[in-house]
Design a protein around this motif. Sequence first.
Motif, PDB file in Angstrom:
ATOM      1  N   ARG A   1       9.448  -7.731 -14.320  1.00 25.26           N
ATOM      2  CA  ARG A   1       9.567  -8.249 -12.894  1.00 25.26           C
ATOM      3  C   ARG A   1       9.465  -7.842 -11.776  1.00 25.26           C
ATOM      4  NH1 ARG A   1      11.289 -13.026 -15.811  1.00 25.26           N
ATOM      5  NH2 ARG A   1      13.506 -12.028 -15.780  1.00 25.26           N
ATOM      6  N   GLU A   2      10.966  -6.662 -12.003  1.00 24.33           N
ATOM      7  CA  GLU A   2      11.246  -5.671 -10.688  1.00 24.33           C
ATOM      8  C   GLU A   2       9.790  -4.869 -10.434  1.00 24.33           C
ATOM      9  OE1 GLU A   2      15.074  -3.074 -10.157  1.00 24.33           O
ATOM     10  OE2 GLU A   2      14.933  -3.992 -12.189  1.00 24.33           O
ATOM     11  N   ALA A   3       9.260  -4.551 -11.702  1.00 19.48           N
ATOM     12  CA  ALA A   3       8.115  -3.453 -10.803  1.00 19.48           C
ATOM     13  C   ALA A   3       7.029  -4.450 -10.558  1.00 19.48           C
ATOM     14  CB  ALA A   3       7.979  -2.178 -12.070  1.00 19.48           C
ATOM     15  N   ASP A   4       6.818  -5.309 -10.674  1.00 21.22           N
ATOM     16  CA  ASP A   4       6.073  -6.202 -10.198  1.00 21.22           C
ATOM     17  C   ASP A   4       6.147  -5.895  -7.849  1.00 21.22           C
ATOM     18  OD1 ASP A   4       4.481  -6.265 -12.451  1.00 21.22           O
ATOM     19  OD2 ASP A   4       5.309  -8.845 -13.034  1.00 21.22           O
ATOM     20  N   ALA A   5       7.741  -7.207  -8.548  1.00 17.67           N
ATOM     21  CA  ALA A   5       8.237  -6.972  -7.457  1.00 17.67           C
ATOM     22  C   ALA A   5       7.943  -6.194  -6.353  1.00 17.67           C
ATOM     23  CB  ALA A   5       9.307  -7.631  -7.027  1.00 17.67           C
ATOM     24  N   LYS A   6       8.176  -4.584  -6.685  1.00 18.45           N
ATOM     25  CA  LYS A   6       8.556  -3.770  -6.208  1.00 18.45           C
ATOM     26  C   LYS A   6       7.085  -3.223  -5.466  1.00 18.45           C
ATOM     27  CE  LYS A   6      10.053   1.450  -6.285  1.00 18.45           C
ATOM     28  NZ  LYS A   6      10.910   2.117  -7.218  1.00 18.45           N
TER      29      LYS A   6
ATOM     30  N   VAL B   1       2.763  -5.243  -0.174  1.00 22.53           N
ATOM     31  CA  VAL B   1       2.896  -5.461   1.235  1.00 22.53           C
ATOM     32  C   VAL B   1       2.863  -4.777   2.608  1.00 22.53           C
ATOM     33  CG1 VAL B   1       3.702  -7.214   2.951  1.00 22.53           C
ATOM     34  CG2 VAL B   1       2.751  -7.470   0.254  1.00 22.53           C
ATOM     35  N   ALA B   2       3.024  -3.610   2.516  1.00 23.55           N
ATOM     36  CA  ALA B   2       4.330  -2.960   3.584  1.00 23.55           C
ATOM     37  C   ALA B   2       1.946  -1.651   3.661  1.00 23.55           C
ATOM     38  CB  ALA B   2       5.016  -2.015   2.823  1.00 23.55           C
ATOM     39  N   PHE B   3       2.008  -1.292   2.298  1.00 25.67           N
ATOM     40  CA  PHE B   3       0.876  -0.964   2.587  1.00 25.67           C
ATOM     41  C   PHE B   3      -0.039  -1.572   3.596  1.00 25.67           C
ATOM     42  CE2 PHE B   3      -4.064   0.136   1.749  1.00 25.67           C
ATOM     43  CZ  PHE B   3      -3.862   1.839   2.481  1.00 25.67           C
ATOM     44  N   LEU B   4      -0.841  -2.872   3.203  1.00 23.83           N
ATOM     45  CA  LEU B   4      -1.288  -4.009   4.138  1.00 23.83           C
ATOM     46  C   LEU B   4      -0.757  -3.815   5.512  1.00 23.83           C
ATOM     47  CD1 LEU B   4      -2.485  -6.456   1.821  1.00 23.83           C
ATOM     48  CD2 LEU B   4      -3.675  -3.886   1.841  1.00 23.83           C
ATOM     49  N   GLU B   5       0.345  -4.482   5.722  1.00 26.16           N
ATOM     50  CA  GLU B   5       0.811  -4.457   7.231  1.00 26.16           C
ATOM     51  C   GLU B   5       0.822  -3.066   7.845  1.00 26.16           C
ATOM     52  OE1 GLU B   5       4.683  -5.399   6.209  1.00 26.16           O
ATOM     53  OE2 GLU B   5       4.510  -7.668   5.876  1.00 26.16           O
ATOM     54  N   ASN B   6       1.163  -1.695   7.282  1.00 21.97           N
ATOM     55  CA  ASN B   6       1.247  -0.881   8.223  1.00 21.97           C
ATOM     56  C   ASN B   6      -0.517  -0.269   8.296  1.00 21.97           C
ATOM     57  OD1 ASN B   6       0.934   1.663   9.325  1.00 21.97           O
ATOM     58  ND2 ASN B   6       1.459   2.944   7.278  1.00 21.97           N
ATOM     59  N   HIS B   7      -1.867  -0.858   7.701  1.00 17.85           N
ATOM     60  CA  HIS B   7      -3.367  -1.284   7.676  1.00 17.85           C
ATOM     61  C   HIS B   7      -3.605  -1.212   8.882  1.00 17.85           C
ATOM     62  CE1 HIS B   7      -6.851   0.221   6.564  1.00 17.85           C
ATOM     63  NE2 HIS B   7      -7.723  -0.678   6.479  1.00 17.85           N
ATOM     64  N   ALA B   8      -2.897  -3.039   8.850  1.00 20.01           N
ATOM     65  CA  ALA B   8      -3.570  -4.095   9.507  1.00 20.01           C
ATOM     66  C   ALA B   8      -2.756  -3.673  10.793  1.00 20.01           C
ATOM     67  CB  ALA B   8      -3.101  -5.566   9.326  1.00 20.01           C
ATOM     68  N   LYS B   9      -1.806  -2.529  11.101  1.00 14.69           N
ATOM     69  CA  LYS B   9      -1.304  -2.371  13.026  1.00 14.69           C
ATOM     70  C   LYS B   9      -1.808  -1.213  12.946  1.00 14.69           C
ATOM     71  CE  LYS B   9       3.238  -1.021  14.367  1.00 14.69           C
ATOM     72  NZ  LYS B   9       4.239   0.158  14.102  1.00 14.69           N
ATOM     73  N   GLN B  10      -2.089  -0.417  11.927  1.00 14.81           N
ATOM     74  CA  GLN B  10      -3.594   0.518  12.695  1.00 14.81           C
ATOM     75  C   GLN B  10      -5.229  -0.245  12.905  1.00 14.81           C
ATOM     76  OE1 GLN B  10      -3.708   3.653   8.927  1.00 14.81           O
ATOM     77  NE2 GLN B  10      -1.585   4.322   9.223  1.00 14.81           N
ATOM     78  N   LEU B  11      -6.056  -1.108  12.180  1.00 15.69           N
ATOM     79  CA  LEU B  11      -6.784  -1.869  12.743  1.00 15.69           C
ATOM     80  C   LEU B  11      -6.542  -1.956  13.918  1.00 15.69           C
ATOM     81  CD1 LEU B  11      -7.417  -3.065   9.330  1.00 15.69           C
ATOM     82  CD2 LEU B  11      -8.821  -0.318  10.005  1.00 15.69           C
TER      83      LEU B  11
END
Length: 240
Positions: A207-212, A218-228
Amino acid sequence: MIPPLQSLVKYDNAVLVSSTKDKKIKDKLSKSGGLLPGEQKTEVPQTEDILNSILPPREWTEDSQLWVQYVSSTPATRLDVITLQEKLDQQLQQRQARETGICPVREELYAQCFDELIREVTINCAERGLLLLRVRDEMHMTIAAYQTLYESSIAFGMRKALQTEQGKGDMEGRIGTLEADTKDFERQVAEWKLKCEAIEKREAERREADAKKHKEEVAFLENHAKQLKQQLETFFAPKK
């Protein structure tokens, strides 16, 4: 036959009746109602007759001669009663009778003492003596009944003790089996507990690994969305 032992009951002096052969002839004549030559039929007083029925005469054979000893019909005095008590205490001490509990010696001596008291009472009053005889016989029957009950209870107790010993062995075997089963179950419980702890630990790590991983995605997607978004804003921005 050995002469009878000393008794607390007062007897007359032993009388030589006849030889063993004469006794056989006398028994045959007495059954047929005859008398020996020179023997005269005598009337027995009522008191002596009752005494002989209550306390039969003692007979024994010594050197092929028959001896008979009848119970005494002499009235007892106060001194005789005191002497009887002293003899009773003396016999109890000499024969080492137990003071408490079941003791055949003490029972025999007190029975002789009671017979002597019956003899003394019968001489003065035959009816009272016969009544005491009934009391004595009833007492003997009661003691015999209690003795039979005691023996049966002892036998019952022995049977129960044997059954208990047999059941004890079976129960000990069953207890050993149950203890072994209990230890086996405890070992299984310990193993399952260790397995549960290991599974919980693996699940927690997963669970800890999945959460991480989810957080990183989520951070990658947020950063990608920000770049787009920045690219779109740059693309649609008016040119100067």
